[in-house]
Scaffold this active site. Structure first.
Site, PDB file in Angstrom:
ATOM      1  N   GLY A  47      12.496  -1.133   3.897  1.00 44.96           N
ATOM      2  CA  GLY A  47      13.305  -1.821   4.909  1.00 44.96           C
ATOM      3  C   GLY A  47      12.353  -2.426   5.925  1.00 44.96           C
ATOM      4  O   GLY A  47      11.508  -1.713   6.491  1.00 44.96           O
ATOM      5  N   ALA A  48      12.465  -3.746   6.140  1.00 47.59           N
ATOM      6  CA  ALA A  48      11.449  -4.449   6.935  1.00 47.59           C
ATOM      7  C   ALA A  48      11.171  -3.826   8.317  1.00 47.59           C
ATOM      8  O   ALA A  48      10.009  -3.544   8.639  1.00 47.59           O
ATOM      9  CB  ALA A  48      11.825  -5.921   7.050  1.00 47.59           C
ATOM     10  N   ARG A  89       2.880  -3.987   0.750  1.00 45.52           N
ATOM     11  CA  ARG A  89       4.026  -4.841   0.384  1.00 45.52           C
ATOM     12  C   ARG A  89       3.874  -6.180   1.107  1.00 45.52           C
ATOM     13  O   ARG A  89       3.673  -6.202   2.325  1.00 45.52           O
ATOM     14  CB  ARG A  89       5.349  -4.160   0.746  1.00 45.52           C
ATOM     15  CG  ARG A  89       5.545  -2.850  -0.046  1.00 45.52           C
ATOM     16  CD  ARG A  89       6.972  -2.366  -0.020  1.00 45.52           C
ATOM     17  NE  ARG A  89       7.861  -3.228  -0.776  1.00 45.52           N
ATOM     18  CZ  ARG A  89       9.190  -3.194  -0.661  1.00 45.52           C
ATOM     19  NH1 ARG A  89       9.753  -2.347   0.186  1.00 45.52           N
ATOM     20  NH2 ARG A  89       9.940  -4.004  -1.385  1.00 45.52           N
ATOM     21  N   GLN A 195      19.463  -0.170  -3.643  1.00 49.28           N
ATOM     22  CA  GLN A 195      19.523   0.258  -2.235  1.00 49.28           C
ATOM     23  C   GLN A 195      20.955   0.264  -1.705  1.00 49.28           C
ATOM     24  O   GLN A 195      21.289   1.039  -0.814  1.00 49.28           O
ATOM     25  CB  GLN A 195      18.670  -0.661  -1.353  1.00 49.28           C
ATOM     26  CG  GLN A 195      17.184  -0.562  -1.569  1.00 49.28           C
ATOM     27  CD  GLN A 195      16.685  -1.582  -2.563  1.00 49.28           C
ATOM     28  OE1 GLN A 195      17.390  -1.994  -3.480  1.00 49.28           O
ATOM     29  NE2 GLN A 195      15.446  -2.012  -2.405  1.00 49.28           N
ATOM     30  N   ASP A 236      14.123  -9.857   5.694  1.00 46.83           N
ATOM     31  CA  ASP A 236      12.755  -9.325   5.606  1.00 46.83           C
ATOM     32  C   ASP A 236      11.767 -10.249   6.297  1.00 46.83           C
ATOM     33  O   ASP A 236      10.700  -9.826   6.738  1.00 46.83           O
ATOM     34  CB  ASP A 236      12.379  -9.120   4.144  1.00 46.83           C
ATOM     35  CG  ASP A 236      13.216  -8.007   3.548  1.00 46.83           C
ATOM     36  OD1 ASP A 236      12.852  -6.839   3.736  1.00 46.83           O
ATOM     37  OD2 ASP A 236      14.277  -8.307   2.968  1.00 46.83           O
ATOM     38  N   ASN A 245      15.183 -12.559   2.069  1.00 44.27           N
ATOM     39  CA  ASN A 245      15.824 -11.236   2.063  1.00 44.27           C
ATOM     40  C   ASN A 245      15.916 -10.724   0.621  1.00 44.27           C
ATOM     41  O   ASN A 245      15.506 -11.417  -0.327  1.00 44.27           O
ATOM     42  CB  ASN A 245      17.210 -11.317   2.705  1.00 44.27           C
ATOM     43  CG  ASN A 245      17.790  -9.941   3.019  1.00 44.27           C
ATOM     44  OD1 ASN A 245      17.090  -9.064   3.549  1.00 44.27           O
ATOM     45  ND2 ASN A 245      19.043  -9.708   2.672  1.00 44.27           N
TER      46      ASN A 245
HETATM   47  O1  MRU Z   1      12.671  -3.729  -0.815  1.00 48.27           O
HETATM   48  P1  MRU Z   1      13.254  -3.129   0.429  1.00 48.27           P
HETATM   49  O2  MRU Z   1      14.283  -2.085   0.205  1.00 48.27           O
HETATM   50  O3  MRU Z   1      12.192  -2.711   1.411  1.00 48.27           O
HETATM   51  O4  MRU Z   1      13.995  -4.385   1.003  1.00 48.27           O
HETATM   52  C1  MRU Z   1      14.084  -4.687   2.302  1.00 48.27           C
HETATM   53  C2  MRU Z   1      15.455  -4.523   2.742  1.00 48.27           C
HETATM   54  O5  MRU Z   1      15.800  -3.453   3.140  1.00 48.27           O
HETATM   55  C3  MRU Z   1      16.424  -5.585   2.656  1.00 48.27           C
HETATM   56  O6  MRU Z   1      16.021  -6.738   2.061  1.00 48.27           O
HETATM   57  C4  MRU Z   1      17.174  -5.764   3.951  1.00 48.27           C
HETATM   58  O7  MRU Z   1      18.233  -6.582   3.699  1.00 48.27           O
HETATM   59  C5  MRU Z   1      16.356  -6.289   5.080  1.00 48.27           C
HETATM   60  S1  MRU Z   1      15.519  -5.055   5.949  1.00 48.27           S
HETATM   61  C6  MRU Z   1      16.658  -4.512   7.150  1.00 48.27           C
END
Ligand code: MRU
Length: 343
Positions: A47-48, A89, A195, A236, A245
């Site tokens: 999650g960003a 990442r 997720q 993200d 995203n």
């Molecule tokens: O790959 P992840 O689970 O780290 O992805 C990021 C996210 O959680 C989502 O894309 C989210 O919509 C944005 S972060 C609040």
């Protein structure tokens, strides 16, 4: 008391292992930056906005554990940690934003080495506190867009688990619910890492909000049947021309436009990267096994070619408004915001 997804406790970073949810609740206690980097890579932390706070706390661990004799030595240790973290990442910008913020401030710090170590820990805590505060404001502003009786569709997990607390997209949903609006949530499962099924459905059910789970390929049907009144997703990275995203977001945005359903993006300004455009963004390509397998079960033929981009790009023309801690940004406000970004 509000529970936080990540916390600094006297030289230990404490968080929940999101790879094990919802079947197991495992608390991670990390004592060095390498453990944090590994947890990010394996998506135990994801999650960003949470990645931003986690990276900040990883630098705090380096500073806290350091035996450096002078500031220059400590800065070079921080730079080494930063390099490792930046390789975990590539797409979510909060990780890079938090690291650069701490490094830049550390380089211009004017006290001694002990002072600098304490300063890095304080700055990391500040980043976490600011994220919690931003999410509350996103919730407050975003709730103005949600009506009693709305059914809100969300994708992936942009909840408390993806942030320090409360959530971005789910922050908007939580704030609306706390105001007494009788809303319902549709969560997409979010292939391939699920997720939505594992985290959003878990988080909303745990907190008593009504949630219905669908697979990603049901979005067109539920919109066609008018079962959705609004879409709220997280981000993200928000660049000059698009929202980056979780993979699947763009499909939902196009379907929302086709059905005249408002499509809102909720994200703190730490997710804004307005010096770049979508062509500059590195989209993370993940392990093919996430697509060929369901858990440990192989579902595709051996050695089939696979594409597995973890994120997609939604051009701004599909976005009704962006909700951030400064308010609701419609197109003209966002243009003004972008113009001011360079001043
Ligand atoms: O790959 P992840 O689970 O780290 O992805 C990021 C996210 O959680 C989502 O894309 C989210 O919509 C944005 S972060 C609040």
């Amino acid at each position: 008391m509000q529970r936080r997804t990540i916390e600094w406790r006297n030289g230990t970073v404490v968080t929940i292992d999101q790879a094990r949810l919802p079947s197991e609740t495992v608390i991670l206690k990390m004592k060095n930056s390498g453990e944090v980097a590994e947890a990010i890579k394996t998506m135990k932390i994801r999650g960003a906005p949470l990645l931003g706070a986690a990276a900040a706390f990883a630098l705090a661990l380096t500073a806290y554990n350091s035996k450096a004799k002078n500031k220059e030595m400590l800065i070079s240790e921080l730079e080494k940690t930063a390099k490792t973290l930046k390789r975990t990442r590539p797409t979510g910008v909060n990780l890079f934003w938090a690291i650069d913020r701490i490094l830049n401030k550390a380089r211009s710090f004017s006290g001694n080495v002990e002072g600098l170590a304490a300063f890095v820990v304080e700055e990391a805590q500040k980043i976490a506190d600011e994220d919690a505060m931003a999410n509350r404001l996103i919730g407050k502003y975003g709730a103005e867009l949600i009506n009693d009786g709305d059914v809100v569709l969300t994708h992936c997990n942009a909840g408390a688990l993806a942030t320090v607390e409360y959530g971005t997209a789910l922050g908007v949903i939580r704030a609306s619910w706390e105001q007494g609006k009788k809303i319902k949530v549709i969560a997409t499962e979010t292939r391939p890492k699920l997720q939505g099924a594992r985290l959003t459905a878990y988080e909303l059910k745990r907190d008593g909000l009504p949630v219905t789970l669908i697979t990603d390929n049901m979005v067109g049907y539920v919109m066609y049947k008018r079962l959705v009144s609004k879409v709220v997703v997280g981000a993200d990275r928000i660049v000059r021309d698009a929202v980056v995203n979780k993979i699947g977001t763009f499909t939902i945005a196009v379907l929302a436009k086709e059905h005249s359903i408002p499509f809102y993006v909720a994200a703190p300004t730490s997710t804004f990267d307005l010096t770049h455009a979508s062509k500059d963004v590195v989209i993370e390509e993940r392990n093919p096994e996430e697509v060929t397998h369901m858990g440990s079960q192989q579902i595709a033929p051996e050695s089939v070619d696979v594409l597995n981009p973890a994120f997609d790009i939604t051009p701004l023309k599909y976005v009704t408004a962006i909700i951030c801690e400064s308010g609701i940004l419609y197109k003209k406000d966002f243009d003004k915001f972008k113009a001011n970004y360079y001043k």
